[in-house]
Design a protein around this motif. Structure first.
Motif, PDB file in Angstrom:
ATOM      1  N   MET A   1      61.142  18.631  12.115  1.00  0.00           N
ATOM      2  CA  MET A   1      62.498  18.337  11.615  1.00  0.00           C
ATOM      3  C   MET A   1      62.866  19.592  10.359  1.00  0.00           C
ATOM      4  O   MET A   1      61.606  19.540   9.514  1.00  0.00           O
ATOM      5  CB  MET A   1      62.722  17.140  11.162  1.00  0.00           C
ATOM      6  N   ILE A   2      63.878  19.859  10.404  1.00  0.00           N
ATOM      7  CA  ILE A   2      64.178  20.852   9.148  1.00  0.00           C
ATOM      8  C   ILE A   2      64.518  20.209   7.986  1.00  0.00           C
ATOM      9  O   ILE A   2      65.315  19.138   8.075  1.00  0.00           O
ATOM     10  CB  ILE A   2      65.547  21.646   9.724  1.00  0.00           C
ATOM     11  N   ASP A   3      64.286  20.965   6.960  1.00  0.00           N
ATOM     12  CA  ASP A   3      64.548  20.355   5.506  1.00  0.00           C
ATOM     13  C   ASP A   3      65.931  20.867   5.217  1.00  0.00           C
ATOM     14  O   ASP A   3      65.844  22.183   4.993  1.00  0.00           O
ATOM     15  CB  ASP A   3      63.415  20.478   4.416  1.00  0.00           C
ATOM     16  N   PHE A   4      67.162  20.204   5.290  1.00  0.00           N
ATOM     17  CA  PHE A   4      68.444  20.486   5.070  1.00  0.00           C
ATOM     18  C   PHE A   4      68.710  20.239   3.466  1.00  0.00           C
ATOM     19  O   PHE A   4      70.151  20.630   3.481  1.00  0.00           O
ATOM     20  CB  PHE A   4      69.338  20.047   5.998  1.00  0.00           C
ATOM     21  N   SER A   5      67.789  19.791   2.618  1.00  0.00           N
ATOM     22  CA  SER A   5      68.173  19.434   1.346  1.00  0.00           C
ATOM     23  C   SER A   5      69.003  20.496   0.747  1.00  0.00           C
ATOM     24  O   SER A   5      69.783  20.218  -0.463  1.00  0.00           O
ATOM     25  CB  SER A   5      67.006  18.884   0.518  1.00  0.00           C
ATOM     26  N   SER A   6      68.572  21.903   0.886  1.00  0.00           N
ATOM     27  CA  SER A   6      69.076  22.765  -0.047  1.00  0.00           C
ATOM     28  C   SER A   6      70.705  23.181   0.308  1.00  0.00           C
ATOM     29  O   SER A   6      71.461  24.203  -0.100  1.00  0.00           O
ATOM     30  CB  SER A   6      68.225  24.246   0.129  1.00  0.00           C
ATOM     31  N   LEU A   7      71.385  22.579   1.241  1.00  0.00           N
ATOM     32  CA  LEU A   7      72.548  22.935   1.934  1.00  0.00           C
ATOM     33  C   LEU A   7      73.448  22.284   0.700  1.00  0.00           C
ATOM     34  O   LEU A   7      73.260  21.256   0.181  1.00  0.00           O
ATOM     35  CB  LEU A   7      72.934  22.376   3.373  1.00  0.00           C
ATOM     36  N   ASN A   8      74.706  23.032   0.833  1.00  0.00           N
ATOM     37  CA  ASN A   8      75.735  22.498   0.007  1.00  0.00           C
ATOM     38  C   ASN A   8      76.615  21.567   0.686  1.00  0.00           C
ATOM     39  O   ASN A   8      76.333  21.246   1.877  1.00  0.00           O
ATOM     40  CB  ASN A   8      76.805  23.652  -0.571  1.00  0.00           C
ATOM     41  N   GLN A   9      77.683  20.930   0.103  1.00  0.00           N
ATOM     42  CA  GLN A   9      78.409  19.772   0.814  1.00  0.00           C
ATOM     43  C   GLN A   9      79.184  20.250   2.178  1.00  0.00           C
ATOM     44  O   GLN A   9      79.050  19.430   3.196  1.00  0.00           O
ATOM     45  CB  GLN A   9      79.357  19.162   0.102  1.00  0.00           C
ATOM     46  N   VAL A  10      79.604  21.473   2.100  1.00  0.00           N
ATOM     47  CA  VAL A  10      80.280  21.948   3.292  1.00  0.00           C
ATOM     48  C   VAL A  10      79.249  22.128   4.487  1.00  0.00           C
ATOM     49  O   VAL A  10      79.319  21.777   5.844  1.00  0.00           O
ATOM     50  CB  VAL A  10      80.917  23.180   3.015  1.00  0.00           C
ATOM     51  N   ALA A  54      75.382  25.688  17.660  1.00  0.00           N
ATOM     52  CA  ALA A  54      74.453  25.442  16.444  1.00  0.00           C
ATOM     53  C   ALA A  54      73.566  26.741  16.113  1.00  0.00           C
ATOM     54  O   ALA A  54      73.390  26.864  15.010  1.00  0.00           O
ATOM     55  CB  ALA A  54      73.329  24.516  17.207  1.00  0.00           C
ATOM     56  N   GLU A  55      73.093  27.609  17.190  1.00  0.00           N
ATOM     57  CA  GLU A  55      72.262  28.917  16.873  1.00  0.00           C
ATOM     58  C   GLU A  55      73.589  29.574  15.956  1.00  0.00           C
ATOM     59  O   GLU A  55      72.899  30.188  14.943  1.00  0.00           O
ATOM     60  CB  GLU A  55      72.179  29.536  17.970  1.00  0.00           C
ATOM     61  N   ASP A  56      74.712  29.903  16.089  1.00  0.00           N
ATOM     62  CA  ASP A  56      75.627  30.577  15.384  1.00  0.00           C
ATOM     63  C   ASP A  56      75.379  29.937  14.047  1.00  0.00           C
ATOM     64  O   ASP A  56      75.638  30.825  13.118  1.00  0.00           O
ATOM     65  CB  ASP A  56      77.127  30.780  16.010  1.00  0.00           C
ATOM     66  N   TRP A  57      75.681  28.750  13.956  1.00  0.00           N
ATOM     67  CA  TRP A  57      75.749  27.933  12.556  1.00  0.00           C
ATOM     68  C   TRP A  57      74.485  28.242  11.892  1.00  0.00           C
ATOM     69  O   TRP A  57      74.728  28.773  10.686  1.00  0.00           O
ATOM     70  CB  TRP A  57      75.897  26.782  12.760  1.00  0.00           C
ATOM     71  N   VAL A  58      73.389  28.283  12.355  1.00  0.00           N
ATOM     72  CA  VAL A  58      72.122  28.536  11.720  1.00  0.00           C
ATOM     73  C   VAL A  58      72.020  30.136  11.117  1.00  0.00           C
ATOM     74  O   VAL A  58      71.392  30.226  10.039  1.00  0.00           O
ATOM     75  CB  VAL A  58      70.956  28.250  12.257  1.00  0.00           C
ATOM     76  N   LYS A  59      72.395  31.041  11.804  1.00  0.00           N
ATOM     77  CA  LYS A  59      72.428  32.125  11.656  1.00  0.00           C
ATOM     78  C   LYS A  59      73.477  32.377  10.417  1.00  0.00           C
ATOM     79  O   LYS A  59      73.031  33.193   9.561  1.00  0.00           O
ATOM     80  CB  LYS A  59      72.868  33.251  12.870  1.00  0.00           C
ATOM     81  N   SER A  60      74.370  31.882  10.487  1.00  0.00           N
ATOM     82  CA  SER A  60      75.505  32.048   9.327  1.00  0.00           C
ATOM     83  C   SER A  60      74.920  31.521   7.938  1.00  0.00           C
ATOM     84  O   SER A  60      74.824  31.989   7.031  1.00  0.00           O
ATOM     85  CB  SER A  60      76.677  31.228   9.416  1.00  0.00           C
ATOM     86  N   VAL A  61      74.247  30.327   8.193  1.00  0.00           N
ATOM     87  CA  VAL A  61      73.482  29.721   6.834  1.00  0.00           C
ATOM     88  C   VAL A  61      72.411  30.487   6.509  1.00  0.00           C
ATOM     89  O   VAL A  61      72.162  30.869   5.274  1.00  0.00           O
ATOM     90  CB  VAL A  61      73.045  28.380   7.147  1.00  0.00           C
ATOM     91  N   ASN A  62      71.395  31.181   7.195  1.00  0.00           N
ATOM     92  CA  ASN A  62      70.484  31.960   6.985  1.00  0.00           C
ATOM     93  C   ASN A  62      71.012  33.256   6.311  1.00  0.00           C
ATOM     94  O   ASN A  62      70.257  33.707   5.439  1.00  0.00           O
ATOM     95  CB  ASN A  62      69.423  32.040   8.039  1.00  0.00           C
ATOM     96  N   ASN A  63      72.262  33.732   6.566  1.00  0.00           N
ATOM     97  CA  ASN A  63      72.715  34.826   6.126  1.00  0.00           C
ATOM     98  C   ASN A  63      73.241  34.771   4.710  1.00  0.00           C
ATOM     99  O   ASN A  63      73.228  35.692   4.010  1.00  0.00           O
ATOM    100  CB  ASN A  63      73.921  35.613   6.968  1.00  0.00           C
ATOM    101  N   LYS A  68      65.458  30.437   4.195  1.00  0.00           N
ATOM    102  CA  LYS A  68      65.889  30.578   5.814  1.00  0.00           C
ATOM    103  C   LYS A  68      65.536  29.061   6.425  1.00  0.00           C
ATOM    104  O   LYS A  68      64.569  28.631   6.127  1.00  0.00           O
ATOM    105  CB  LYS A  68      65.288  31.606   6.412  1.00  0.00           C
ATOM    106  N   LEU A  69      66.288  28.851   7.514  1.00  0.00           N
ATOM    107  CA  LEU A  69      65.914  27.580   8.138  1.00  0.00           C
ATOM    108  C   LEU A  69      65.086  28.129   9.355  1.00  0.00           C
ATOM    109  O   LEU A  69      65.543  29.142  10.017  1.00  0.00           O
ATOM    110  CB  LEU A  69      67.358  27.030   8.705  1.00  0.00           C
ATOM    111  N   PRO A  70      64.082  27.557   9.299  1.00  0.00           N
ATOM    112  CA  PRO A  70      62.955  27.891  10.720  1.00  0.00           C
ATOM    113  C   PRO A  70      63.374  27.242  11.922  1.00  0.00           C
ATOM    114  O   PRO A  70      63.026  26.114  12.010  1.00  0.00           O
ATOM    115  CB  PRO A  70      61.808  27.521   9.990  1.00  0.00           C
ATOM    116  N   ILE A  71      64.211  28.140  12.665  1.00  0.00           N
ATOM    117  CA  ILE A  71      64.816  27.489  13.922  1.00  0.00           C
ATOM    118  C   ILE A  71      64.603  28.369  14.873  1.00  0.00           C
ATOM    119  O   ILE A  71      64.544  29.781  14.811  1.00  0.00           O
ATOM    120  CB  ILE A  71      66.130  27.011  13.704  1.00  0.00           C
ATOM    121  N   PRO A  72      64.373  28.192  16.135  1.00  0.00           N
ATOM    122  CA  PRO A  72      63.820  28.776  17.235  1.00  0.00           C
ATOM    123  C   PRO A  72      65.259  29.815  17.544  1.00  0.00           C
ATOM    124  O   PRO A  72      66.288  29.642  17.434  1.00  0.00           O
ATOM    125  CB  PRO A  72      63.940  27.943  18.550  1.00  0.00           C
ATOM    126  N   GLN A  73      64.904  31.155  17.750  1.00  0.00           N
ATOM    127  CA  GLN A  73      65.780  31.996  18.272  1.00  0.00           C
ATOM    128  C   GLN A  73      65.915  32.269  19.941  1.00  0.00           C
ATOM    129  O   GLN A  73      64.918  32.296  20.576  1.00  0.00           O
ATOM    130  CB  GLN A  73      65.425  33.412  17.554  1.00  0.00           C
TER     131      GLN A  73
END
Length: 231
Positions: A1-10, A54-63, A68-73
């Protein structure tokens, strides 16, 4: 499971919505028997929207984030698969004439394939099935012509089920990483049935492609959303 604690409210709100969508997919996996209906092929456009999104969202967050969120590509094959099925949902955004042409093409391919499988007499008298229809509690909720359009990779002589299975394994990875492994309560009163039309069982909209079949497909799509998703 990913640690999403660093994300902002949006970002947290977006993550929560993605998690709910992935829980829906997990619920489908746990409850739907692919051999008893065409539910999975009918769901492919939504599978594409959810997983590819979901993949597009993770890419956007990582940018935009330091951590960085460790998620499969996606592999190139998976990228192509999800782009194809995600794009297929846009069928209903096209004008009517374009929808007519696309469904007519898929219908003709099915007609030609099954017609060529039977003997000349059966072919001449049209004694062969052209397409299948799915019902849920008696409501028309899908047909194999729509499934053919939703599956651009489909091959009549291919092992399409195994191909879909291999391409959707990454979806399972996203489900696990987003901790979307809690099943929603499913409606166990839903009864799935299938029936083939075109041969001895004549199609209620005629055995020749027409506007009636397009309208019938629109009805199937609406009922699929009502009975098979929004329940």
């Amino acid at each position: 499971m990913i640690d999403f604690s660093s994300l902002n409210q949006v970002q947290q709100a977006a993550r929560s919505m993605i998690q709910r969508d992935l829980r829906f997919l997990y619920t489908v996996i746990r409850n739907v028997d692919p051999s008893k209906s065409n539910y999975i092929p009918s769901l492919l456009p939504y599978l594409g929207v959810i997983v590819d999104g979901a993949e597009d969202w993770v890419k956007s967050v990582n940018n935009s984030c330091k951590n960085k969120l460790p998620i499969p590509q996606f592999t190139m094959d998976e990228e192509k698969f999800y782009e194809q099925i995600r794009t297929s949902v846009k069928l209903w955004q096209l004008d009517y004439n374009k929808i007519y042409d696309l469904l007519e093409q898929a219908y003709s391919e099915s007609n030609d394939y099954f017609g060529n499988m039977c003997n000349p007499i059966a072919k001449k008298w049209h004694l062969y099935d052209i397409y299948g229809v799915d019902t849920v509690n008696g409501a028309l909720c899908g047909n194999t012509i729509l499934c053919k359009y939703y599956s651009p990779f489909f091959q009549y002589n291919g092992n399409n089920g195994e191909y879909i299975k291999s391409m959707t394994e990454i979806g399972g990875g996203y489900i696990a990483l987003f901790d979307a492994v809690k099943v929603y309560q499913a409606d166990d009163s839903l009864k799935f049935n299938m029936c083939d039309y075109g041969g001895l069982v004549k199609s209620p909209v005629g055995n020749d492609f027409s506007d009636k079949f397009v309208l019938f497909s629109i009805l199937c799509q609406i009922n699929f959303l009502i009975f098979c998703i929004n329940r």
